[in-house]
Design a protein around this motif. Structure first.
Motif, short mmCIF file in Angstrom:
data_model
loop_
_atom_site.label_atom_id
_atom_site.label_comp_id
_atom_site.label_asym_id
_atom_site.label_seq_id
_atom_site.Cartn_x
_atom_site.Cartn_y
_atom_site.Cartn_z
N ILE A 1 0.85 -1.20 0.00
CA ILE A 1 0.00 0.00 0.00
C ILE A 1 0.88 1.24 0.00
O ILE A 1 1.78 1.38 0.85
CB ILE A 1 -0.92 0.02 1.24
N ALA A 2 0.64 2.15 -0.94
CA ALA A 2 1.39 3.41 -0.96
C ALA A 2 0.88 4.30 0.16
O ALA A 2 -0.33 4.46 0.35
CB ALA A 2 1.23 4.10 -2.31
N VAL A 3 1.82 4.91 0.89
CA VAL A 3 1.45 5.77 2.01
C VAL A 3 2.17 7.10 1.90
O VAL A 3 3.27 7.20 1.36
CB VAL A 3 1.76 5.12 3.38
N ILE A 4 1.53 8.13 2.43
CA ILE A 4 2.13 9.45 2.50
C ILE A 4 1.95 9.98 3.91
O ILE A 4 0.93 9.72 4.56
CB ILE A 4 1.49 10.40 1.45
N ASP A 5 2.95 10.67 4.40
CA ASP A 5 2.90 11.21 5.76
C ASP A 5 2.03 12.46 5.76
O ASP A 5 2.22 13.36 4.93
CB ASP A 5 4.32 11.55 6.24
N VAL A 6 1.05 12.52 6.65
CA VAL A 6 0.15 13.67 6.74
C VAL A 6 0.22 14.26 8.14
O VAL A 6 0.62 13.58 9.09
CB VAL A 6 -1.31 13.27 6.42
N PRO A 7 -0.14 15.52 8.32
CA PRO A 7 -0.19 16.11 9.67
C PRO A 7 -1.15 15.33 10.55
O PRO A 7 -2.20 14.89 10.08
CB PRO A 7 -0.68 17.53 9.43
N THR B 1 -9.39 -7.54 6.27
CA THR B 1 -9.51 -8.99 6.27
C THR B 1 -8.16 -9.66 6.01
O THR B 1 -7.79 -10.64 6.68
CB THR B 1 -10.55 -9.44 5.22
N MET B 2 -7.41 -9.15 5.06
CA MET B 2 -6.09 -9.71 4.77
C MET B 2 -5.15 -9.54 5.95
O MET B 2 -4.39 -10.45 6.30
CB MET B 2 -5.49 -9.03 3.53
N LEU B 3 -5.22 -8.37 6.59
CA LEU B 3 -4.35 -8.10 7.75
C LEU B 3 -4.69 -9.07 8.89
O LEU B 3 -3.79 -9.64 9.53
CB LEU B 3 -4.55 -6.65 8.18
N ALA B 4 -5.99 -9.25 9.14
CA ALA B 4 -6.43 -10.16 10.21
C ALA B 4 -6.02 -11.59 9.94
O ALA B 4 -5.79 -12.38 10.88
CB ALA B 4 -7.94 -10.07 10.39
N ALA B 5 -5.91 -11.95 8.66
CA ALA B 5 -5.54 -13.32 8.30
C ALA B 5 -4.02 -13.55 8.32
O ALA B 5 -3.56 -14.67 8.07
CB ALA B 5 -6.10 -13.65 6.91
N GLY B 6 -3.27 -12.49 8.60
CA GLY B 6 -1.82 -12.64 8.71
C GLY B 6 -1.08 -12.59 7.38
O GLY B 6 0.08 -13.03 7.31
N GLU B 7 -1.72 -12.05 6.36
CA GLU B 7 -1.03 -11.93 5.07
C GLU B 7 0.10 -10.89 5.19
O GLU B 7 0.03 -9.99 6.03
CB GLU B 7 -2.01 -11.51 3.97
N LYS B 8 1.09 -11.01 4.33
CA LYS B 8 2.22 -10.08 4.38
C LYS B 8 1.83 -8.77 3.70
O LYS B 8 1.68 -8.71 2.48
CB LYS B 8 3.46 -10.66 3.72
N MET B 9 1.68 -7.72 4.51
CA MET B 9 1.24 -6.41 4.02
C MET B 9 2.37 -5.42 4.25
O MET B 9 2.85 -5.25 5.38
CB MET B 9 -0.01 -5.96 4.77
N MET B 10 2.78 -4.72 3.19
CA MET B 10 3.90 -3.78 3.29
C MET B 10 3.46 -2.38 2.86
O MET B 10 2.59 -2.20 2.01
CB MET B 10 5.06 -4.24 2.39
N ALA B 11 4.11 -1.37 3.47
CA ALA B 11 3.87 0.02 3.09
C ALA B 11 4.97 0.48 2.14
O ALA B 11 6.13 0.10 2.29
CB ALA B 11 3.85 0.90 4.34
N TYR B 12 4.58 1.29 1.17
CA TYR B 12 5.55 1.92 0.26
C TYR B 12 5.45 3.43 0.49
O TYR B 12 4.40 4.04 0.25
CB TYR B 12 5.24 1.58 -1.20
N SER B 13 6.52 4.04 0.97
CA SER B 13 6.49 5.46 1.34
C SER B 13 6.68 6.35 0.12
O SER B 13 7.57 6.13 -0.70
CB SER B 13 7.57 5.76 2.38
N PHE B 14 5.83 7.37 0.03
CA PHE B 14 5.89 8.35 -1.06
C PHE B 14 6.02 9.73 -0.44
O PHE B 14 5.28 10.07 0.49
CB PHE B 14 4.61 8.26 -1.90
N ASP B 15 6.96 10.54 -0.96
CA ASP B 15 7.16 11.85 -0.33
C ASP B 15 7.04 13.02 -1.31
O ASP B 15 7.48 14.13 -1.03
CB ASP B 15 8.54 11.90 0.36
N GLY B 16 6.41 12.79 -2.47
CA GLY B 16 6.22 13.87 -3.44
C GLY B 16 4.89 14.58 -3.23
O GLY B 16 4.19 14.39 -2.23
N TYR B 17 4.53 15.43 -4.19
CA TYR B 17 3.25 16.15 -4.15
C TYR B 17 2.12 15.16 -4.41
O TYR B 17 2.18 14.37 -5.34
CB TYR B 17 3.23 17.25 -5.21
N TRP B 18 1.07 15.22 -3.59
CA TRP B 18 -0.11 14.38 -3.76
C TRP B 18 -1.30 15.08 -3.13
O TRP B 18 -1.21 15.57 -2.00
CB TRP B 18 0.09 13.02 -3.09
#
Length: 393
Positions: free
Chosen positions: A152-158, A227-244
């Motif tokens: 999942i792509a993530v961006i840091d927000v206030p 549901t995927m998280l609860a089932a223990g699937e491997k979930m990773m974050a992808y950090s994005f730091d540009g304009y969005w």
């Protein structure tokens, strides 16, 4: 024998966009004009082709006509391919009858055969209503390197804005261990951008199970991800730091347009190695008359400026007549502001006529909100449209 595609992109473009009010009464949100000569969907389609993704399914539903015509064969984005390219995917009649897309997950579920057609190993899920530049190939490379089931792509927000988003909590290596949809008391500032990469078989398994659950909202954020998280699937974050920016509201759409103005714009439109591609008709050069005033504004081809334009974004073929004043405004194209009219702190859709001496909106620091004029509306001579008003045909 067709060559398989490593990754297929599925672009969700069927939402009603009700928070854009008059601007989406006749047009799907991704087809709303942005920055003078672009549409919102141009950013996502341009990201796909620059990232090396040449197979994109665009899932449409609400008011699709303008969007379908705009995308056409996909030529402006180099997506006119015999195998792959861009394909419009509306809801269709199946064996059990016609069925509208009931949620983001259900929309993808109804088009599993499109993904199977290209035998893709990975599926990139995108939204058509965000303004940003992003290299999806880097996100895919991380997904493969980590062996994730979902990235999942993530961006840091206030922190004060975090409750507007789906919020992820991660370990130091980016593994997601908690997901909260619009939490009242967020414990993280990592916001989901609504951009997902799934390993195909995992996606299929969870979409099929979700479709069989009558209590599900059939939504990625509300159902599939938790549901995927609860089932223990491997979930990773992808950090994005540009304009969005999510331009799903009138204020955020206005702000994003303003971000392209100024000596040091926050959103740069002319990036040579990552151009935002669009479909627009050839138009004559802009004409600025001898008595005109233009300050800190973006003026698209075909415009004729005889009056005053300050801190504004004008689409193609906009005419500002003598004595007219446009300030802090977004005018989307083929609009005429007649003599001595004033348009202030407003968004004006395509094909609008603002009559002589008419007044739309107030100065930004005095206004209660952004005035919005819908497509094709004719404002009569001398009319006064209050600040924050929403006017449609």
């Amino acid at each position: 024998m067709f060559k398989k595609k490593e990754c297929v992109a599925m672009l969700l473009a069927g939402g009603q966009g009700s928070r854009l009010y008059a601007l989406t009464e006749k047009t799907a949100k991704p087809a709303v004009t942005f920055g003078g000569k672009y549409r919102i969907i141009d950013f996502t389609l341009s990201n796909c082709v620059h990232s090396g993704l040449d197979t994109v399914g665009v899932l449409t539903q609400y008011q699709p006509l303008v969007l379908n015509e705009y995308i056409g064969t996909g030529l402006p984005w180099d997506l006119d391919r015999n195998y792959g390219g861009v394909k419009i995917l509306p809801p269709y009649q199946g064996k059990s009858g016609a069925d509208w897309y009931r949620g983001t997950a259900n929309a993808i579920y109804q088009n599993l055969n499109f993904i199977e057609r290209y035998d893709a190993d990975y599926v990139l899920i995108l939204s058509g209503d965000h303004i940003y530049r992003m290299d999806y190939s880097k996100m895919l490379a991380q997904h493969k390197a980590t062996g994730a089931d979902c990235t999942i792509a993530v961006i840091d927000v206030p922190i004060e804005e975090a409750s507007r988003f789906g919020i992820l909590s991660t370990t130091e290596d980016g593994t997601i261990y908690k997901f909260s949809e619009k939490p009242k008391n967020p414990d993280s500032t990592k916001a989901s951008m609504g951009i997902y990469i799934f390993t195909r078989q995992k996606l299929f398994d969870y979409l099929i199970a979700d479709a069989a659950d009558p209590s599900s909202s059939n939504d990625f954020g509300k159902n599939i991800i938790p549901t995927m998280l609860a089932a223990g699937e491997k979930m990773m974050a992808y950090s994005f730091d540009g304009y969005w920016k999510d331009v799903g509201t009138i204020s955020s759409l206005w702000e994003a347009n303003m971000d392209i103005l100024g000596a040091s714009p926050t959103l740069k439109m002319n990036v040579s190695d990552w151009r935002i591609l669009s479909r627009h008709d050839n138009a004559p050069p802009q004409y600025v008359g001898p008595g005109a005033v233009v300050e800190n504004s973006s003026i698209t081809e075909g415009c004729e400026i005889l009056g005053t334009v300050r801190n504004s974004v004008l689409g193609e073929n906009v005419r500002i007549m003598e004595g007219a004043v446009v300030e802090d405004a977004v005018l989307m194209g083929d609009t005429i502001v007649y003599e001595n009219a004033r348009v202030t702190y407003a968004i004006v859709d395509r094909g609008v006529k603002v009559g002589r001496g008419a007044v739309i909106g107030k100065q930004k620091d005095e206004a209660k909100g952004i005035a919005v004029i819908g497509e094709g509306v004719q404002i009569v001579d001398g009319a006064v449209i209050e600040d924050g008003a929403m006017i449609s045909e």
